[in-house]
Scaffold this active site. Sequence first.
Site, PDB file in Angstrom:
ATOM      1  NE  ARG A   1      -4.312  -5.485 -22.631  1.00 21.83           N
ATOM      2  CZ  ARG A   1      -4.020  -4.371 -23.295  1.00 21.83           C
ATOM      3  NH1 ARG A   1      -3.076  -3.570 -22.854  1.00 21.83           N
ATOM      4  NH2 ARG A   1      -4.661  -4.063 -24.389  1.00 21.83           N
TER       5      ARG A   1
ATOM      6  CD  GLU B   1      -2.171  -4.618  10.070  1.00 21.44           C
ATOM      7  OE1 GLU B   1      -1.900  -3.412  10.022  1.00 21.44           O
ATOM      8  OE2 GLU B   1      -3.211  -5.107   9.585  1.00 21.44           O
TER       9      GLU B   1
ATOM     10  N   PRO C   1       0.816  -1.221   0.000  1.00 14.77           N
ATOM     11  CG  PRO C   1      -0.685  -1.497   1.766  1.00 14.77           C
ATOM     12  CD  PRO C   1       0.594  -2.031   1.202  1.00 14.77           C
TER      13      PRO C   1
ATOM     14  CG  ASP D   1      -0.115  -0.629 -31.395  1.00 13.79           C
ATOM     15  OD1 ASP D   1       0.917  -1.098 -31.834  1.00 13.79           O
ATOM     16  OD2 ASP D   1      -1.247  -1.042 -31.716  1.00 13.79           O
TER      17      ASP D   1
HETATM   18  C1  9D3 Z   1      -3.446   0.238   8.935  1.00 17.62           C
HETATM   19  C2  9D3 Z   1      -2.268   0.116   8.058  1.00 17.62           C
HETATM   20  N1  9D3 Z   1      -2.560  -0.658   6.856  1.00 17.62           N
HETATM   21  C3  9D3 Z   1      -2.041   0.090   5.679  1.00 17.62           C
HETATM   22  C4  9D3 Z   1      -3.121   0.770   4.920  1.00 17.62           C
HETATM   23  C5  9D3 Z   1      -1.913  -1.954   6.971  1.00 17.62           C
HETATM   24  C6  9D3 Z   1      -2.093  -2.837   5.800  1.00 17.62           C
HETATM   25  C7  9D3 Z   1      -3.350  -3.112   5.296  1.00 17.62           C
HETATM   26  C8  9D3 Z   1      -3.506  -3.976   4.205  1.00 17.62           C
HETATM   27  C9  9D3 Z   1      -1.001  -3.429   5.201  1.00 17.62           C
HETATM   28  C10 9D3 Z   1      -1.168  -4.289   4.128  1.00 17.62           C
HETATM   29  C11 9D3 Z   1      -2.416  -4.557   3.638  1.00 17.62           C
HETATM   30  C12 9D3 Z   1      -2.589  -5.479   2.508  1.00 17.62           C
HETATM   31  N2  9D3 Z   1      -2.499  -4.793   1.204  1.00 17.62           N
HETATM   32  C13 9D3 Z   1      -1.499  -5.010   0.371  1.00 17.62           C
HETATM   33  O1  9D3 Z   1      -0.633  -5.786   0.654  1.00 17.62           O
HETATM   34  C14 9D3 Z   1      -1.458  -4.264  -0.880  1.00 17.62           C
HETATM   35  C15 9D3 Z   1      -2.320  -3.264  -1.427  1.00 17.62           C
HETATM   36  C16 9D3 Z   1      -3.511  -2.641  -0.937  1.00 17.62           C
HETATM   37  O2  9D3 Z   1      -4.038  -2.930   0.159  1.00 17.62           O
HETATM   38  N3  9D3 Z   1      -4.095  -1.686  -1.723  1.00 17.62           N
HETATM   39  C17 9D3 Z   1      -3.614  -1.320  -2.922  1.00 17.62           C
HETATM   40  N4  9D3 Z   1      -2.504  -1.854  -3.411  1.00 17.62           N
HETATM   41  C18 9D3 Z   1      -1.879  -2.814  -2.669  1.00 17.62           C
HETATM   42  S1  9D3 Z   1      -0.482  -3.592  -3.121  1.00 17.62           S
HETATM   43  C19 9D3 Z   1      -0.423  -4.508  -1.768  1.00 17.62           C
END
Ligand code: 9D3
Length: 250
Positions: A154, A116, A89, A169
């Site tokens: 793709r 987490e 994230p 393209d």
């Molecule tokens: C409260 C803190 N959280 C961060 C927003 C902790 C947390 C929540 C969910 C940490 C990891 C996750 C799992 N998500 C992913 O691993 C993830 C993700 C996402 O949740 N949204 C958009 N892109 C991605 S890429 C990996």
Amino acid sequence: MFFDILTLFPEMFKGPFSESIIKRARKNDIIDIKMINIRDFAEDKHNTADDAPYGGGAGMVMKAGPIYRAWENAQNERSQNSKTILMSPQGERLNQKMVNELSREAGLTIICGHYEGIDERIRDSIVDQEISIGDYVLTGGELPAMILVDSISRLINGVLGDADSCKKDSFYNGLLEHPHYTRPRKLRGLKVPDVLLSGNHQKIERWRKKESLKRTFERRKDLLEAKKLSDEEKELLAEIKSELKGEVDE
Ligand code: 9D3
């Protein structure tokens, strides 16, 4: 191109990677996707891959050791180097430009977090790039990894069939697509625009370009502002604006 995906949940990938275009590309050896279970690289008898965070707090943290060994093993089994991507994230938000750039790599090693987070030392030691798919919270990096692999695949030569490959393209690059229709001509009182049945390919092309511009103008002004418009496109956009103001009656 190859993709090595490090995950605690390899089964999650089976459906999306066993259907349609990705299935065919794998069968034809155009892309090589391998799911690697991080848990297989745990070293205790319970195959522990996560643990409580140092400093306390709720949630679990993925241990560095199993991820590191899974990564090392994946690298050793490939003869070409790959870029290591962490789905997270906190990563850079994925867009088509990044997808295009990544499609030029020989291979990617993709690490999926779950829970987490992961031990920070994985970032410090083996991750080249961190990628998010958008500002919403998921349960893990698995779905984002599938999206990344799908969007890159793709673009690889031979993955799309002849019929689809022009979509790579697109003539309408940087714009939203024009409306599409197929048979029947009339459906529940709704008709297909006459121009599409006219057989006049120049008129059809102009109509599609205009609809494409109109849709982009109405829904995604940001895309339009980022695009350098041709003289024809400027002319069509002027028409659209004046029509939308009600100045022109059709
Ligand atoms: C409260 C803190 N959280 C961060 C927003 C902790 C947390 C929540 C969910 C940490 C990891 C996750 C799992 N998500 C992913 O691993 C993830 C993700 C996402 O949740 N949204 C958009 N892109 C991605 S890429 C990996």
